[in-house]
Design a protein around this motif. Structure first.
Motif, PDB file in Angstrom:
ATOM      1  N   LYS A  90      11.415  -8.032  -1.592  1.00 34.41           N
ATOM      2  CA  LYS A  90      12.648  -7.269  -2.297  1.00 34.41           C
ATOM      3  C   LYS A  90      12.712  -6.047  -1.291  1.00 34.41           C
ATOM      4  CE  LYS A  90      12.237  -8.373  -7.015  1.00 34.41           C
ATOM      5  NZ  LYS A  90      13.491  -9.144  -7.361  1.00 34.41           N
ATOM      6  N   ALA A  91      11.839  -5.221  -0.950  1.00 32.19           N
ATOM      7  CA  ALA A  91      12.128  -4.233   0.006  1.00 32.19           C
ATOM      8  C   ALA A  91      12.632  -4.708   1.417  1.00 32.19           C
ATOM      9  CB  ALA A  91      10.655  -3.389   0.279  1.00 32.19           C
ATOM     10  N   PHE A  92      12.315  -5.670   1.768  1.00 31.78           N
ATOM     11  CA  PHE A  92      12.950  -6.208   3.137  1.00 31.78           C
ATOM     12  C   PHE A  92      14.260  -6.735   2.796  1.00 31.78           C
ATOM     13  CE2 PHE A  92      14.061 -10.030   5.524  1.00 31.78           C
ATOM     14  CZ  PHE A  92      13.742  -9.294   6.888  1.00 31.78           C
ATOM     15  N   THR A  93      14.580  -7.304   1.570  1.00 27.85           N
ATOM     16  CA  THR A  93      15.984  -7.976   1.781  1.00 27.85           C
ATOM     17  C   THR A  93      17.177  -6.703   1.201  1.00 27.85           C
ATOM     18  OG1 THR A  93      15.014  -9.703   0.614  1.00 27.85           O
ATOM     19  CG2 THR A  93      17.397  -9.445   0.157  1.00 27.85           C
ATOM     20  N   PHE A  94      16.714  -5.643   0.612  1.00 26.08           N
ATOM     21  CA  PHE A  94      17.498  -4.757   0.223  1.00 26.08           C
ATOM     22  C   PHE A  94      17.591  -3.744   1.281  1.00 26.08           C
ATOM     23  CE2 PHE A  94      17.165  -6.517  -4.122  1.00 26.08           C
ATOM     24  CZ  PHE A  94      18.407  -6.208  -4.432  1.00 26.08           C
ATOM     25  N   PHE A  95      16.492  -3.218   1.830  1.00 25.00           N
ATOM     26  CA  PHE A  95      16.412  -2.401   2.943  1.00 25.00           C
ATOM     27  C   PHE A  95      17.388  -2.871   4.215  1.00 25.00           C
ATOM     28  CE2 PHE A  95      12.162  -0.222   1.566  1.00 25.00           C
ATOM     29  CZ  PHE A  95      13.037   0.129   0.368  1.00 25.00           C
ATOM     30  N   GLY A  96      16.995  -4.266   4.298  1.00 25.51           N
ATOM     31  CA  GLY A  96      17.857  -4.918   5.540  1.00 25.51           C
ATOM     32  C   GLY A  96      19.229  -4.883   5.389  1.00 25.51           C
TER      33      GLY A  96
ATOM     34  N   VAL B  54       0.818  -1.325  -0.082  1.00 25.31           N
ATOM     35  CA  VAL B  54       0.030   0.063   0.152  1.00 25.31           C
ATOM     36  C   VAL B  54       0.797   1.078   0.001  1.00 25.31           C
ATOM     37  CG1 VAL B  54      -1.911  -1.166   1.196  1.00 25.31           C
ATOM     38  CG2 VAL B  54      -0.074  -0.086   2.524  1.00 25.31           C
ATOM     39  N   GLY B  55       0.211   2.332  -0.052  1.00 23.58           N
ATOM     40  CA  GLY B  55       0.840   3.708  -0.142  1.00 23.58           C
ATOM     41  C   GLY B  55       1.858   3.738   1.013  1.00 23.58           C
ATOM     42  N   ALA B  56       1.170   3.326   2.087  1.00 27.96           N
ATOM     43  CA  ALA B  56       2.408   3.596   3.447  1.00 27.96           C
ATOM     44  C   ALA B  56       3.673   2.799   3.401  1.00 27.96           C
ATOM     45  CB  ALA B  56       1.450   3.196   4.578  1.00 27.96           C
ATOM     46  N   ASP B  57       3.601   1.753   2.518  1.00 25.65           N
ATOM     47  CA  ASP B  57       4.543   0.715   2.447  1.00 25.65           C
ATOM     48  C   ASP B  57       5.646   1.677   1.596  1.00 25.65           C
ATOM     49  OD1 ASP B  57       3.699  -1.276   4.124  1.00 25.65           O
ATOM     50  OD2 ASP B  57       2.277  -1.883   2.331  1.00 25.65           O
ATOM     51  N   ASN B  58       5.153   2.047   0.428  1.00 24.26           N
ATOM     52  CA  ASN B  58       5.803   2.797  -0.482  1.00 24.26           C
ATOM     53  C   ASN B  58       6.340   4.033   0.295  1.00 24.26           C
ATOM     54  OD1 ASN B  58       7.113   3.729  -3.264  1.00 24.26           O
ATOM     55  ND2 ASN B  58       5.243   5.121  -3.278  1.00 24.26           N
ATOM     56  N   GLY B  59       5.535   4.953   1.042  1.00 27.36           N
ATOM     57  CA  GLY B  59       6.079   6.198   1.577  1.00 27.36           C
ATOM     58  C   GLY B  59       7.278   5.762   2.688  1.00 27.36           C
ATOM     59  N   MET B  60       7.113   4.715   3.276  1.00 33.96           N
ATOM     60  CA  MET B  60       8.020   4.478   4.122  1.00 33.96           C
ATOM     61  C   MET B  60       9.507   4.018   3.409  1.00 33.96           C
ATOM     62  SD  MET B  60       8.351   4.774   7.296  1.00 33.96           S
ATOM     63  CE  MET B  60       7.162   5.921   7.651  1.00 33.96           C
ATOM     64  N   GLY B  61       9.499   3.277   2.557  1.00 35.36           N
ATOM     65  CA  GLY B  61      10.563   2.848   1.759  1.00 35.36           C
ATOM     66  C   GLY B  61      11.175   4.271   1.120  1.00 35.36           C
ATOM     67  N   ALA B  62      10.436   5.263   0.881  1.00 34.01           N
ATOM     68  CA  ALA B  62      10.716   6.685   0.196  1.00 34.01           C
ATOM     69  C   ALA B  62      11.391   7.312   1.302  1.00 34.01           C
ATOM     70  CB  ALA B  62       9.692   7.374  -0.391  1.00 34.01           C
ATOM     71  N   SER B  63      10.938   7.479   2.399  1.00 34.15           N
ATOM     72  CA  SER B  63      11.465   7.978   3.445  1.00 34.15           C
ATOM     73  C   SER B  63      12.761   7.607   3.765  1.00 34.15           C
ATOM     74  CB  SER B  63      10.580   7.972   4.906  1.00 34.15           C
ATOM     75  OG  SER B  63       9.450   8.588   4.512  1.00 34.15           O
TER      76      SER B  63
ATOM     77  N   LEU C 112      13.252  -1.596  -7.464  1.00 35.37           N
ATOM     78  CA  LEU C 112      12.796  -3.140  -7.593  1.00 35.37           C
ATOM     79  C   LEU C 112      11.487  -3.459  -7.067  1.00 35.37           C
ATOM     80  CD1 LEU C 112      16.216  -5.084  -7.543  1.00 35.37           C
ATOM     81  CD2 LEU C 112      14.921  -4.480  -9.516  1.00 35.37           C
ATOM     82  N   SER C 113      11.183  -3.123  -5.815  1.00 32.53           N
ATOM     83  CA  SER C 113      10.265  -3.207  -5.058  1.00 32.53           C
ATOM     84  C   SER C 113       8.946  -2.747  -5.967  1.00 32.53           C
ATOM     85  CB  SER C 113      10.178  -2.903  -3.577  1.00 32.53           C
ATOM     86  OG  SER C 113      10.337  -1.432  -3.318  1.00 32.53           O
ATOM     87  N   LYS C 114       9.300  -1.414  -6.099  1.00 31.16           N
ATOM     88  CA  LYS C 114       8.177  -0.789  -6.952  1.00 31.16           C
ATOM     89  C   LYS C 114       7.757  -1.398  -8.489  1.00 31.16           C
ATOM     90  CE  LYS C 114       8.482   3.675  -7.275  1.00 31.16           C
ATOM     91  NZ  LYS C 114       8.764   5.168  -7.689  1.00 31.16           N
TER      92      LYS C 114
END
Length: 154
Positions: free
Chosen positions: A124-130, A40-49, A111-113
């Motif tokens: 993908k977000a979990f892996t790369f952000f982690g 959702v948008g909050a997931d995208n927003g937290m990744g952007a933050s 990649l997550s987007k």
């Protein structure tokens, strides 16, 4: 107060934004991945933050490295800098690994987007952000395995 002191304080304090946004983004990605939730948008927003705060850190850090800090590029120009653990850490190790962390965070966001389904986006977000946050945490000068610096500069 000198420009160096101001930039160093901003760089020091904004690390907490990276850590907080990174932890939240990783948590949301993990819960979304394992719970097979919608992206959702909050997931995208937290990744952007998270990515934005890392980019801010890189800009502040490069300002220190190339201009104002006695431990940046200026230290690396001195003979024997590679034999001095503090000069080597701030002159080479810190900047190289932090740039790598910023690249990994940005790649993870991209990649997550672009992933085909929501579960894959979260994974993908979990892996790369982690990985990116782990590198950041390893290269913050806590004084455990690298030179100690204050947690809060005033």
């Amino acid at each position: 107060m000198s420009a160096y002191s101001v930039l160093l304080a901003l760089h020091s304090w904004s690390r907490w934004l990276v850590i907080v946004f990174g932890l939240i983004a990783i948590y949301r990605a993990y819960v979304g991945w394992t719970g097979r939730r919608r992206f959702v948008g909050a997931d995208n927003g937290m990744g952007a933050s998270f990515v934005g705060s890392i980019h801010l850190q890189v800009l502040l850090g490069l300002g220190l490295y190339f201009g104002l800090s006695p431990w940046g590029l200026n230290a690396m120009k001195q003979a024997g800098a590679m034999k001095d653990p503090t000069a080597r850490f701030f002159g080479m190790e810190h900047v190289a690994v932090m740039l790598l962390a910023a690249v990994l965070a940005q790649v993870g966001r991209s990649l997550s987007k672009k992933a085909s389904d929501d579960t894959l986006k979260h994974k993908k977000a979990f892996t790369f952000f982690g990985i990116a946050l782990l590198l950041v945490l390893l290269m913050i000068p806590w004084g455990i395995w690298n030179p100690a610096r204050p947690l809060f500069r005033f």
